[in-house]
Motif scaffolding. Structure first.
Motif, PDB file in Angstrom:
ATOM      1  N   LEU A  72      59.652  28.394  37.136  1.00 55.86           N
ATOM      2  CA  LEU A  72      58.641  28.240  36.201  1.00 55.86           C
ATOM      3  C   LEU A  72      57.415  29.023  36.834  1.00 55.86           C
ATOM      4  O   LEU A  72      57.398  29.044  37.957  1.00 55.86           O
ATOM      5  CB  LEU A  72      58.388  26.870  35.989  1.00 55.86           C
ATOM      6  N   GLY A  73      56.501  29.352  35.911  1.00 58.03           N
ATOM      7  CA  GLY A  73      55.296  29.816  36.175  1.00 58.03           C
ATOM      8  C   GLY A  73      54.773  31.288  35.989  1.00 58.03           C
ATOM      9  O   GLY A  73      55.848  31.899  35.625  1.00 58.03           O
ATOM     10  N   TYR A  74      53.658  31.809  35.691  1.00 58.83           N
ATOM     11  CA  TYR A  74      53.480  33.153  35.084  1.00 58.83           C
ATOM     12  C   TYR A  74      51.984  33.304  35.513  1.00 58.83           C
ATOM     13  O   TYR A  74      51.621  34.498  35.164  1.00 58.83           O
ATOM     14  CB  TYR A  74      53.668  33.260  33.879  1.00 58.83           C
ATOM     15  N   SER A  75      51.147  32.706  36.496  1.00 57.32           N
ATOM     16  CA  SER A  75      49.793  32.864  36.633  1.00 57.32           C
ATOM     17  C   SER A  75      49.656  32.236  37.979  1.00 57.32           C
ATOM     18  O   SER A  75      49.414  31.087  37.978  1.00 57.32           O
ATOM     19  CB  SER A  75      48.802  32.572  35.666  1.00 57.32           C
ATOM     20  N   THR A  76      49.152  32.970  39.155  1.00 56.33           N
ATOM     21  CA  THR A  76      48.819  32.284  40.257  1.00 56.33           C
ATOM     22  C   THR A  76      47.925  33.175  41.116  1.00 56.33           C
ATOM     23  O   THR A  76      47.432  34.314  40.415  1.00 56.33           O
ATOM     24  CB  THR A  76      50.065  32.543  41.468  1.00 56.33           C
ATOM     25  N   SER A  77      47.279  32.637  42.200  1.00 58.37           N
ATOM     26  CA  SER A  77      46.155  33.276  43.084  1.00 58.37           C
ATOM     27  C   SER A  77      46.688  33.108  44.323  1.00 58.37           C
ATOM     28  O   SER A  77      47.173  32.188  44.537  1.00 58.37           O
ATOM     29  CB  SER A  77      44.877  32.670  42.607  1.00 58.37           C
TER      30      SER A  77
ATOM     31  N   LEU B 197      39.063  30.645  43.736  1.00 62.45           N
ATOM     32  CA  LEU B 197      40.797  30.953  43.796  1.00 62.45           C
ATOM     33  C   LEU B 197      41.486  30.241  42.707  1.00 62.45           C
ATOM     34  O   LEU B 197      42.512  30.537  42.162  1.00 62.45           O
ATOM     35  CB  LEU B 197      41.203  30.754  45.356  1.00 62.45           C
ATOM     36  N   GLU B 198      41.064  28.689  42.695  1.00 61.58           N
ATOM     37  CA  GLU B 198      41.879  27.766  41.797  1.00 61.58           C
ATOM     38  C   GLU B 198      41.598  28.295  40.505  1.00 61.58           C
ATOM     39  O   GLU B 198      42.538  28.347  39.479  1.00 61.58           O
ATOM     40  CB  GLU B 198      41.223  26.324  41.944  1.00 61.58           C
ATOM     41  N   HIS B 199      40.276  28.669  39.793  1.00 60.87           N
ATOM     42  CA  HIS B 199      39.889  29.190  38.606  1.00 60.87           C
ATOM     43  C   HIS B 199      40.750  30.325  38.343  1.00 60.87           C
ATOM     44  O   HIS B 199      41.137  30.668  37.337  1.00 60.87           O
ATOM     45  CB  HIS B 199      38.545  29.357  38.540  1.00 60.87           C
ATOM     46  N   ALA B 200      40.620  31.365  39.450  1.00 61.56           N
ATOM     47  CA  ALA B 200      41.422  32.656  39.340  1.00 61.56           C
ATOM     48  C   ALA B 200      42.861  32.649  38.814  1.00 61.56           C
ATOM     49  O   ALA B 200      43.493  33.407  38.340  1.00 61.56           O
ATOM     50  CB  ALA B 200      41.243  33.540  40.406  1.00 61.56           C
ATOM     51  N   SER B 201      43.367  31.688  39.263  1.00 61.08           N
ATOM     52  CA  SER B 201      44.877  31.451  39.189  1.00 61.08           C
ATOM     53  C   SER B 201      45.294  31.285  37.577  1.00 61.08           C
ATOM     54  O   SER B 201      46.332  31.355  37.250  1.00 61.08           O
ATOM     55  CB  SER B 201      45.554  30.197  39.787  1.00 61.08           C
ATOM     56  N   PHE B 202      44.197  31.034  36.780  1.00 58.76           N
ATOM     57  CA  PHE B 202      44.335  30.860  35.098  1.00 58.76           C
ATOM     58  C   PHE B 202      44.279  32.225  34.866  1.00 58.76           C
ATOM     59  O   PHE B 202      43.346  32.644  33.836  1.00 58.76           O
ATOM     60  CB  PHE B 202      43.426  30.014  34.821  1.00 58.76           C
ATOM     61  N   SER B 203      44.783  33.480  35.032  1.00 65.40           N
ATOM     62  CA  SER B 203      44.689  34.460  34.620  1.00 65.40           C
ATOM     63  C   SER B 203      45.194  34.883  33.240  1.00 65.40           C
ATOM     64  O   SER B 203      45.549  35.483  32.597  1.00 65.40           O
ATOM     65  CB  SER B 203      45.390  35.762  35.563  1.00 65.40           C
TER      66      SER B 203
END
Length: 153
Positions: A93-98, A147-153
């Motif tokens: 699972l997953g598709y957007s990280t920082s 960085l937390e906000h950036a993970s929502f690309s």
């Protein structure tokens, strides 16, 4: 290395120890600091995984047509084996990280170790301690961006 895995037959989630990704041409190894969780997309995929075989077939007409086409060309037994094999394979699972770049392929010129990046892609930016991500699916995080906000690309 730990990674979130979904069992496609039961929908059960687990954190498993998996082999660490290795660097490949055209990409980066990124240590994940934050990973975005989508309640819609990921919850839907978990609900689908919990369905019985008939419910799964009904909820995925496109995939069901592929199985029928395969049965027509390869025979029903082979089509069944292939379909069950896919259901028994774990999903990541997953598709957007920082996170932070920890290794760069030799052919990558726009990133260096230590860069903070956001990574996208359902086949690369997993809920995992470390991800291999193609260069084209990474962007440097501008200074001052959380960085937390950036993970929502």
């Amino acid at each position: 290395m730990k990674q979130l895995i979904r069992n496609n037959k039961s929908g059960k989630l687990s954190i498993e120890e998996v082999p660490r990704h290795t660097i490949q041409p055209g990409g980066l190894l990124v240590k994940t600091y934050y990973s975005a969780i989508s309640l819609g997309t990921e919850s839907s995929s978990i609900r689908t995984a919990k369905m019985n075989l008939l419910q799964k077939a009904k909820s995925r007409p496109k995939e069901m047509k592929q199985v029928i086409d395969l049965a027509m060309s390869e025979g029903p037994f082979n089509a069944y084996k292939i379909a069950i094999g896919k259901l028994e394979a774990p999903s990541f699972l997953g598709y957007s990280t920082s996170g932070e770049v920890i290794e760069v392929a030799k052919d990558v010129k726009n990133f260096k170790v230590g860069d903070l990046v956001v990574c996208a892609g359902a086949s690369n930016a997993f809920h995992s301690e470390i991800n291999f991500v193609p260069e084209k699916l990474c962007v440097k995080i501008p200074e001052g961006v959380n960085l937390e906000h950036a993970s929502f690309s």
